[in-house]
Design a protein around this motif. Structure first.
Motif, PDB file in Angstrom:
ATOM      1  N   GLU A  74       0.875  -1.182   0.000  1.00 33.65           N
ATOM      2  CA  GLU A  74       0.000   0.000   0.000  1.00 33.65           C
ATOM      3  C   GLU A  74       0.916   1.238   0.000  1.00 33.65           C
ATOM      4  OE1 GLU A  74      -3.021  -0.017  -0.641  1.00 33.65           O
ATOM      5  OE2 GLU A  74      -4.285  -1.191   0.708  1.00 33.65           O
ATOM      6  N   PRO A  75       0.396   2.412  -0.405  1.00 31.84           N
ATOM      7  CA  PRO A  75       1.236   3.622  -0.349  1.00 31.84           C
ATOM      8  C   PRO A  75       1.828   3.819   1.053  1.00 31.84           C
ATOM      9  CG  PRO A  75      -0.820   4.060  -1.502  1.00 31.84           C
ATOM     10  CD  PRO A  75      -0.929   2.671  -0.938  1.00 31.84           C
ATOM     11  N   SER A  76       3.047   4.319   1.099  1.00 38.90           N
ATOM     12  CA  SER A  76       3.790   4.453   2.358  1.00 38.90           C
ATOM     13  C   SER A  76       2.968   5.106   3.476  1.00 38.90           C
ATOM     14  CB  SER A  76       5.057   5.275   2.114  1.00 38.90           C
ATOM     15  OG  SER A  76       5.769   5.409   3.313  1.00 38.90           O
ATOM     16  N   SER A  77       2.976   4.454   4.635  1.00 42.59           N
ATOM     17  CA  SER A  77       2.333   4.948   5.871  1.00 42.59           C
ATOM     18  C   SER A  77       0.798   5.017   5.812  1.00 42.59           C
ATOM     19  CB  SER A  77       2.885   6.320   6.272  1.00 42.59           C
ATOM     20  OG  SER A  77       4.271   6.222   6.498  1.00 42.59           O
ATOM     21  N   THR A  78       0.171   4.330   4.850  1.00 37.74           N
ATOM     22  CA  THR A  78      -1.298   4.371   4.799  1.00 37.74           C
ATOM     23  C   THR A  78      -1.924   3.162   5.483  1.00 37.74           C
ATOM     24  OG1 THR A  78      -1.358   3.242   2.655  1.00 37.74           O
ATOM     25  CG2 THR A  78      -1.377   5.674   2.630  1.00 37.74           C
ATOM     26  N   ALA A  79      -1.136   2.132   5.812  1.00 39.73           N
ATOM     27  CA  ALA A  79      -1.713   0.912   6.380  1.00 39.73           C
ATOM     28  C   ALA A  79      -1.097   0.564   7.735  1.00 39.73           C
ATOM     29  CB  ALA A  79      -1.549  -0.249   5.399  1.00 39.73           C
ATOM     30  N   GLU A  91      -2.762   1.799  24.230  1.00 39.34           N
ATOM     31  CA  GLU A  91      -1.639   1.476  25.124  1.00 39.34           C
ATOM     32  C   GLU A  91      -1.444  -0.024  25.296  1.00 39.34           C
ATOM     33  OE1 GLU A  91      -2.605   3.589  28.694  1.00 39.34           O
ATOM     34  OE2 GLU A  91      -1.977   5.518  27.867  1.00 39.34           O
ATOM     35  N   LEU A  92      -1.534  -0.760  24.184  1.00 35.77           N
ATOM     36  CA  LEU A  92      -1.412  -2.214  24.237  1.00 35.77           C
ATOM     37  C   LEU A  92      -0.001  -2.665  23.871  1.00 35.77           C
ATOM     38  CD1 LEU A  92      -4.756  -3.058  22.430  1.00 35.77           C
ATOM     39  CD2 LEU A  92      -4.255  -3.417  24.854  1.00 35.77           C
ATOM     40  N   THR A  93       0.358  -3.875  24.320  1.00 38.50           N
ATOM     41  CA  THR A  93       1.603  -4.499  23.908  1.00 38.50           C
ATOM     42  C   THR A  93       1.368  -6.000  23.811  1.00 38.50           C
ATOM     43  OG1 THR A  93       3.983  -4.599  24.221  1.00 38.50           O
ATOM     44  CG2 THR A  93       2.623  -4.770  26.220  1.00 38.50           C
ATOM     45  N   ASP A  94       2.398  -6.730  23.357  1.00 31.67           N
ATOM     46  CA  ASP A  94       2.276  -8.171  23.094  1.00 31.67           C
ATOM     47  C   ASP A  94       1.058  -8.419  22.208  1.00 31.67           C
ATOM     48  OD1 ASP A  94       4.525  -8.549  24.577  1.00 31.67           O
ATOM     49  OD2 ASP A  94       3.537  -9.400  26.318  1.00 31.67           O
ATOM     50  N   ILE A  95       0.982  -7.648  21.125  1.00 29.55           N
ATOM     51  CA  ILE A  95      -0.166  -7.719  20.221  1.00 29.55           C
ATOM     52  C   ILE A  95       0.297  -7.612  18.773  1.00 29.55           C
ATOM     53  CG2 ILE A  95      -0.581  -5.220  20.374  1.00 29.55           C
ATOM     54  CD1 ILE A  95      -3.587  -5.795  20.110  1.00 29.55           C
ATOM     55  N   LEU A  96      -0.370  -8.375  17.918  1.00 30.91           N
ATOM     56  CA  LEU A  96      -0.182  -8.292  16.468  1.00 30.91           C
ATOM     57  C   LEU A  96      -1.558  -8.029  15.877  1.00 30.91           C
ATOM     58  CD1 LEU A  96       1.207  -8.862  13.646  1.00 30.91           C
ATOM     59  CD2 LEU A  96       0.551 -11.250  14.002  1.00 30.91           C
ATOM     60  N   ILE A  97      -1.653  -7.003  15.036  1.00 31.46           N
ATOM     61  CA  ILE A  97      -2.909  -6.762  14.318  1.00 31.46           C
ATOM     62  C   ILE A  97      -2.617  -6.885  12.825  1.00 31.46           C
ATOM     63  CG2 ILE A  97      -4.764  -5.138  13.769  1.00 31.46           C
ATOM     64  CD1 ILE A  97      -4.468  -3.973  16.534  1.00 31.46           C
ATOM     65  N   VAL A  98      -3.368  -7.783  12.191  1.00 31.74           N
ATOM     66  CA  VAL A  98      -3.244  -8.011  10.756  1.00 31.74           C
ATOM     67  C   VAL A  98      -4.516  -7.483  10.111  1.00 31.74           C
ATOM     68  CG1 VAL A  98      -3.021  -9.757   8.942  1.00 31.74           C
ATOM     69  CG2 VAL A  98      -1.887 -10.107  11.146  1.00 31.74           C
ATOM     70  N   VAL A  99      -4.382  -6.700   9.042  1.00 32.17           N
ATOM     71  CA  VAL A  99      -5.557  -6.260   8.283  1.00 32.17           C
ATOM     72  C   VAL A  99      -5.389  -6.740   6.847  1.00 32.17           C
ATOM     73  CG1 VAL A  99      -6.965  -4.324   7.486  1.00 32.17           C
ATOM     74  CG2 VAL A  99      -5.951  -4.257   9.777  1.00 32.17           C
ATOM     75  N   GLY A 112      -8.381   7.919   2.516  1.00 32.83           N
ATOM     76  CA  GLY A 112      -9.366   6.832   2.602  1.00 32.83           C
ATOM     77  C   GLY A 112      -8.748   5.544   3.119  1.00 32.83           C
ATOM     78  N   LEU A 113      -7.516   5.259   2.663  1.00 32.49           N
ATOM     79  CA  LEU A 113      -6.809   4.059   3.122  1.00 32.49           C
ATOM     80  C   LEU A 113      -6.482   4.153   4.612  1.00 32.49           C
ATOM     81  CD1 LEU A 113      -4.328   3.413   0.170  1.00 32.49           C
ATOM     82  CD2 LEU A 113      -6.242   1.957   0.883  1.00 32.49           C
ATOM     83  N   ILE A 114      -6.001   5.323   5.020  1.00 35.04           N
ATOM     84  CA  ILE A 114      -5.642   5.518   6.435  1.00 35.04           C
ATOM     85  C   ILE A 114      -6.862   5.272   7.314  1.00 35.04           C
ATOM     86  CG2 ILE A 114      -4.981   7.279   8.147  1.00 35.04           C
ATOM     87  CD1 ILE A 114      -3.069   8.412   5.911  1.00 35.04           C
ATOM     88  N   VAL A 115      -8.000   5.837   6.943  1.00 37.38           N
ATOM     89  CA  VAL A 115      -9.237   5.651   7.710  1.00 37.38           C
ATOM     90  C   VAL A 115      -9.626   4.172   7.732  1.00 37.38           C
ATOM     91  CG1 VAL A 115     -11.734   6.099   7.706  1.00 37.38           C
ATOM     92  CG2 VAL A 115     -10.132   7.991   7.375  1.00 37.38           C
ATOM     93  N   ALA A 116      -9.581   3.504   6.579  1.00 38.36           N
ATOM     94  CA  ALA A 116      -9.998   2.106   6.474  1.00 38.36           C
ATOM     95  C   ALA A 116      -9.149   1.194   7.347  1.00 38.36           C
ATOM     96  CB  ALA A 116      -9.942   1.654   5.014  1.00 38.36           C
ATOM     97  N   TYR A 117      -7.821   1.340   7.276  1.00 38.21           N
ATOM     98  CA  TYR A 117      -6.941   0.479   8.079  1.00 38.21           C
ATOM     99  C   TYR A 117      -7.084   0.792   9.566  1.00 38.21           C
ATOM    100  CZ  TYR A 117      -4.798  -1.765   4.087  1.00 38.21           C
ATOM    101  OH  TYR A 117      -4.593  -2.523   2.967  1.00 38.21           O
ATOM    102  N   ARG A 118      -7.236   2.075   9.885  1.00 36.49           N
ATOM    103  CA  ARG A 118      -7.421   2.463  11.287  1.00 36.49           C
ATOM    104  C   ARG A 118      -8.712   1.860  11.836  1.00 36.49           C
ATOM    105  NH1 ARG A 118      -7.829   8.321  11.446  1.00 36.49           N
ATOM    106  NH2 ARG A 118     -10.048   7.995  11.176  1.00 36.49           N
ATOM    107  N   GLU A 119      -9.799   1.975  11.085  1.00 31.77           N
ATOM    108  CA  GLU A 119     -11.098   1.473  11.552  1.00 31.77           C
ATOM    109  C   GLU A 119     -11.125  -0.043  11.679  1.00 31.77           C
ATOM    110  OE1 GLU A 119     -13.503   3.370  12.830  1.00 31.77           O
ATOM    111  OE2 GLU A 119     -12.096   5.005  12.470  1.00 31.77           O
ATOM    112  N   ALA A 120     -10.516  -0.746  10.725  1.00 31.16           N
ATOM    113  CA  ALA A 120     -10.473  -2.219  10.800  1.00 31.16           C
ATOM    114  C   ALA A 120      -9.679  -2.659  12.030  1.00 31.16           C
ATOM    115  CB  ALA A 120      -9.863  -2.804   9.526  1.00 31.16           C
TER     116      ALA A 120
END
Length: 195
Positions: A74-79, A91-99, A112-120
């Motif tokens: 994806e374009p740099s820093s959008t995901a 403030e979480l740790t020991d976590i992996l989030i995959v979208v 639009g990409l930033i919003v989508a990845y943030r919301e997911a």
């Protein structure tokens, strides 16, 4: 330095977001090692082989100093960055989030990409169970058998978790206790040797 940190339980939190026919599937995992992260990412790439992008971010350790964000094309820093932003704002740790993104044929633009990845990512966290854990320190102590009652009295009073114990002519015990109380436990046990 606090001796507590926030993470999520082993139950996988699942999130979802869609925009202009693009689907964003979010998954939040409790992880503690780089190996776990590599295995999970390989599983997602295999399971969602037909998806356009498998983006992720993770945070490891109570100090929250080991982290990474990946945009997977994806374009740099959008995901990766918006996903990591959700980890940080909670403030979480020991976590992996995959979208995982399935492209819907319409470009969303960087905002639009930033919003989508943030919301997911936010939805995946919202469907996870957050817990507060203590940073523990191990305290090992060797003592002669006659000190057994004194050692066990301290263990009863301070209630550390017994990791291992071996009782013979010389006894060994390894205890796990909240980091902020480790020094006190060590001092109390060492004092016994000089009484």
């Amino acid at each position: 330095m606090t001796d507590e940190y926030k993470t999520i339980t082993e139950r996988v939190g699942e999130g979802y977001y869609s925009e202009k026919r693009s689907k964003f599937l979010g998954f939040a995992h409790h992880v503690e090692t780089q190996e776990q992260i590599k295995e999970l990412l390989a599983q997602y790439r295999k399971e969602y082989y037909d998806a356009r992008h498998v983006c992720y971010a993770y945070m490891l350790g109570a100090e929250r100093s080991d982290f990474r964000a990946n945009d997977d094309g994806e374009p740099s820093s959008t995901a990766g960055k918006p996903i990591l932003g959700q980890i940080n704002s909670n403030e979480l740790t020991d976590i992996l989030i995959v979208v995982v993104r399935y492209y819907g044929g319409v470009n969303l633009g960087t905002s639009g990409l930033i919003v989508a990845y943030r919301e997911a990512a936010a939805d995946a966290i919202a469907h996870s169970e957050t817990v507060t854990r203590q940073v523990e320190e191990l305290v090992s102590y060797s003592f002669s058998y006659p000190l057994m009652n004194d050692v066990m009295r301290i263990v009863k009073e301070m209630s550390p978790r017994i990791v291992s114990q071996q009782f013979d002519n010389t006894c060994d015990i390894t205890l796990a206790i909240r980091k902020s109380e480790a020094e006190q436990l060590r001092n109390r046990l060492e004092k016994l040797s000089f009484e």
